[in-house]
Scaffold this active site. Structure first.
Site, PDB file in Angstrom:
ATOM      1  CB  THR A  40     -34.351  40.166 -15.681  1.00  0.00           C
ATOM      2  OG1 THR A  40     -33.340  39.270 -15.652  1.00  0.00           O
ATOM      3  CG2 THR A  40     -35.528  39.687 -15.006  1.00  0.00           C
TER       4      THR A  40
ATOM      5  CE  LYS B 148     -30.818  40.845 -14.488  1.00  0.00           C
ATOM      6  NZ  LYS B 148     -31.250  40.883 -15.855  1.00  0.00           N
TER       7      LYS B 148
ATOM      8  N   GLY C 192     -35.581  33.746  -8.194  1.00  0.00           N
ATOM      9  CA  GLY C 192     -35.142  34.744  -9.153  1.00  0.00           C
ATOM     10  C   GLY C 192     -36.136  35.878  -9.187  1.00  0.00           C
TER      11      GLY C 192
ATOM     12  CB  SER D  67     -38.621  42.246 -20.910  1.00  0.00           C
ATOM     13  OG  SER D  67     -37.260  41.937 -20.704  1.00  0.00           O
TER      14      SER D  67
END
Length: 181
Positions: free
Chosen positions: A9, A41, A53, A132
């Site tokens: 994510t 998320k 989140g 990421s």
């Protein structure tokens, strides 16, 4: 043989003019394979007054959301105190310390990034990013915040789209939430 690494994510929060929005992409990758395109998320907590989140393990993040909601119940209306208490417990508890996730939590007045290492960061500029694709989304959001008059929701959407175009572990299936007043 070890299991493939689950990459999960990009989460971004942006604050401007007393408003905040948080969003996340929908991609979940296992190793070099996209396992899901439409994961959500981000979520609202505390009756819609707090948005949050996660990046990392889903099961771990759900555990942390529950723990955080407990802290919000104990410290109603005090997001900073709830965040500090979660960070302290996360860092000191033997079981929680092993959880592999990061959180962003925000309300109308504050936003924090929390990790199991005891990190508790409230940014100076109102921008928080994890995952990421976080650095890509953060850079795009910073530029949009400085150079446009877009709303936090629009900045989050555009910045996450840019991150999704650059990061192979991020897609453009975006969910954006805003807390209620």
């Amino acid at each position: 043989m070890p299991l493939p690494e689950i990459r999960a994510t990009t989460i971004l929060a942006v604050r401007r003019d007393g408003r905040v929005a948080i969003g996340g992409d929908g991609q979940v990758s296992i190793g070099h394979t996209v396992a899901k395109n439409s994961a959500v998320k981000v979520r609202v907590l505390k009756g819609g007054r707090v948005v949050a989140g996660f990046a990392g393990s889903v099961a771990d993040a759900l555990t942390l959301f529950e723990k955080f909601e407990e802290k919000l119940e104990r410290h109603p209306g005090n997001l900073p105190r709830a965040a500090v208490e979660l960070a302290k417990e996360w860092r000191s508890d033997r079981v929680l310390r092993r959880l592999e996730a990061m959180l962003i939590v925000a309300d109308q007045h504050h936003g924090f990034m929390l990790s199991g290492n005891g990190e508790l960061i409230e940014p100076d500029d109102g921008i928080l990013a994890i995952g990421s694709g976080g650095p890509y989304a953060e850079a795009a959001a910073r530029a949009l915040l400085r150079e446009t008059t877009l709303s936090p929701r629009d900045i989050v959407t555009k910045a996450l789209t840019i991150a999704g175009e650059l990061c192979i572990y991020t897609n453009t299936h975006i969910t954006v939430l805003e807390p209620t007043a």
